[in-house]
Motif scaffolding. Sequence first.
Motif, short mmCIF file in Angstrom:
data_model
loop_
_atom_site.label_atom_id
_atom_site.label_comp_id
_atom_site.label_asym_id
_atom_site.label_seq_id
_atom_site.Cartn_x
_atom_site.Cartn_y
_atom_site.Cartn_z
N GLN A 1 0.73 -1.06 -0.17
CA GLN A 1 0.00 0.09 -0.09
C GLN A 1 0.97 1.28 0.05
OE1 GLN A 1 -2.69 -0.49 3.39
NE2 GLN A 1 -3.29 -2.36 2.48
N GLU A 2 1.82 1.05 0.74
CA GLU A 2 2.96 2.26 0.83
C GLU A 2 3.36 2.47 -0.43
OE1 GLU A 2 6.08 1.80 3.69
OE2 GLU A 2 4.66 1.23 5.19
N GLN A 3 3.80 1.51 -1.14
CA GLN A 3 4.41 1.62 -2.35
C GLN A 3 3.67 2.27 -3.57
OE1 GLN A 3 5.63 -2.77 -2.85
NE2 GLN A 3 7.85 -2.31 -2.25
N ALA A 4 2.22 1.81 -3.65
CA ALA A 4 1.31 2.02 -4.26
C ALA A 4 1.05 3.74 -4.28
CB ALA A 4 -0.20 1.41 -4.25
N LEU A 5 0.89 4.02 -2.94
CA LEU A 5 0.81 5.41 -2.71
C LEU A 5 1.93 6.36 -3.04
CD1 LEU A 5 -0.80 4.93 0.70
CD2 LEU A 5 -1.77 5.96 -1.26
N ARG A 6 3.02 5.91 -3.17
CA ARG A 6 4.18 6.71 -3.24
C ARG A 6 4.50 6.71 -4.93
NH1 ARG A 6 7.59 4.51 2.04
NH2 ARG A 6 6.68 6.22 3.57
#
Length: 497
Positions: A118-123
């Motif tokens: 989820q962090e990767q998708a947001l960033r």
Amino acid sequence: MPSFLDLGVPAALADVLAADGKTDAFAIQRDTLPDSLAGRDVLGRGRTGSGKTIAFALPLVARLAASGAKTRASHPRGLVLAPTRELASQIAATVAPLAAAEGMRVTTVFGGVSQRPQEQALRAGADIVVACPGRLEDLMKQGVVSLDSVEIAVLDEADHMADLGFLPGVTRILNSTPARGQRLLFSATLDRGIDSLAKRFLHNPVSHEVDEASVPVGEMTHRVLVAADADAKKRLVEDLASGTGRRILFTRTKHHAKKLAKQLSSVGIPSVDLHGNLGQNARERNLAAFSADPADGGVRVLVATDVAARGVHVDDVELVVHVDPPVEHKAYLHRSGRTARAGAAGTVVTLTLPEQRRDVKDILRKAQISVGLEDVTPAIVAELVGERAAKVKYVPAPVQQQGTPKAKSGQGRGNAQAAGRGRSGGRGGRGGAQGQSSGAQAGGTQRDQAQPRQRGAGQGQSRRSPQVYSTSTGAPGGAQGRPRSAGSRRASRPQGN
């Protein structure tokens, strides 16, 4: 009935819906789209199955595409809040193909799975985030995501948010979005604080309420069968589960759902369970198996607690069985709403023991369902069961490291695996919901902290005969769900289902 093009939906988005067989708008869509597409705040009321998801997905994507703004890393421009992780996944599955048509990316954010994808998708610059409140707040506090660029915020199933105690978190989240952004709130009712929430965050909203007569529910037939005793009820449940069409059996407890799925599978009726003790991987696999064609390794029977009573949409569920009568009438309506959706026909059967007659009558009265109680007869059973499916020997499935049964055509594009495939220990990459896969469509009511790590449920069909099925009942050789990361255990409060 007006078409989506008649209502001002951009042609590119209307084409996406048309490719999925959707050309004419339902009442809630017909009423709200002119206002929401024009940028007005909207308060929409309508029960499950009324078409609310498309009603807010279209203006969400259309207006973001028209704004011309560029999405920055960790600064999404569109936000949808949902009470449960399964519902969030289902919403993302609807929004993703529309967003893809406009070159935008969607991701899901919820607890119960690894935080890293989820962090990767947001960033990576997700344009639209579909989120449950608990995990989203965690990521906000960690500085992973900021909502200061949100142009459109949607709150779906607001009444269910209230039921789960999420309104304080929702309030904090909406306070973090720009005050003059567009806001769309959809709910079945306006009680339990929803009215005050709408007054606080919606600016001069246009209200639309869809009456029951306008909801395309198809023909929903209600029956109540009185079993003589517990043994007779057990035999009746097995009979009702043995038909050729899809059916959902609702139980009151997680233990009963798990036990019943195992019992049915052991007598040749392959079944999967869905309840609050399942990890996210197991939920996805079981819903994928229920959505898939039996010829491709799917199963016809889902045994569930009220975790599936909201949000889960699987086509062609012909029978809903209240194995255990629900506690209250709202649960009866939400459970029953899994069949007879969008114009299809379906039957709802409530099973009761003699000592439960009064309670069942009270629930039906409050649900405004007028139906008599019937004693069980062979003729009634034959009518409800219809053609019986061939019994299949139950064989525990071997461990499967990846893959889910092939979903039936039209089921859940870009589903619960949308956010970095939404799995514990999930793989990297953008993780947007546009990474479409043919998995489960999901829904639920249990909170995240109630999801202990445990064995999942490997689904699928072996290369040998007989077909191989598995439930989460700890059968030898069942698939082992991946452990959760520390990130998914961090918060002590509910994360959203």
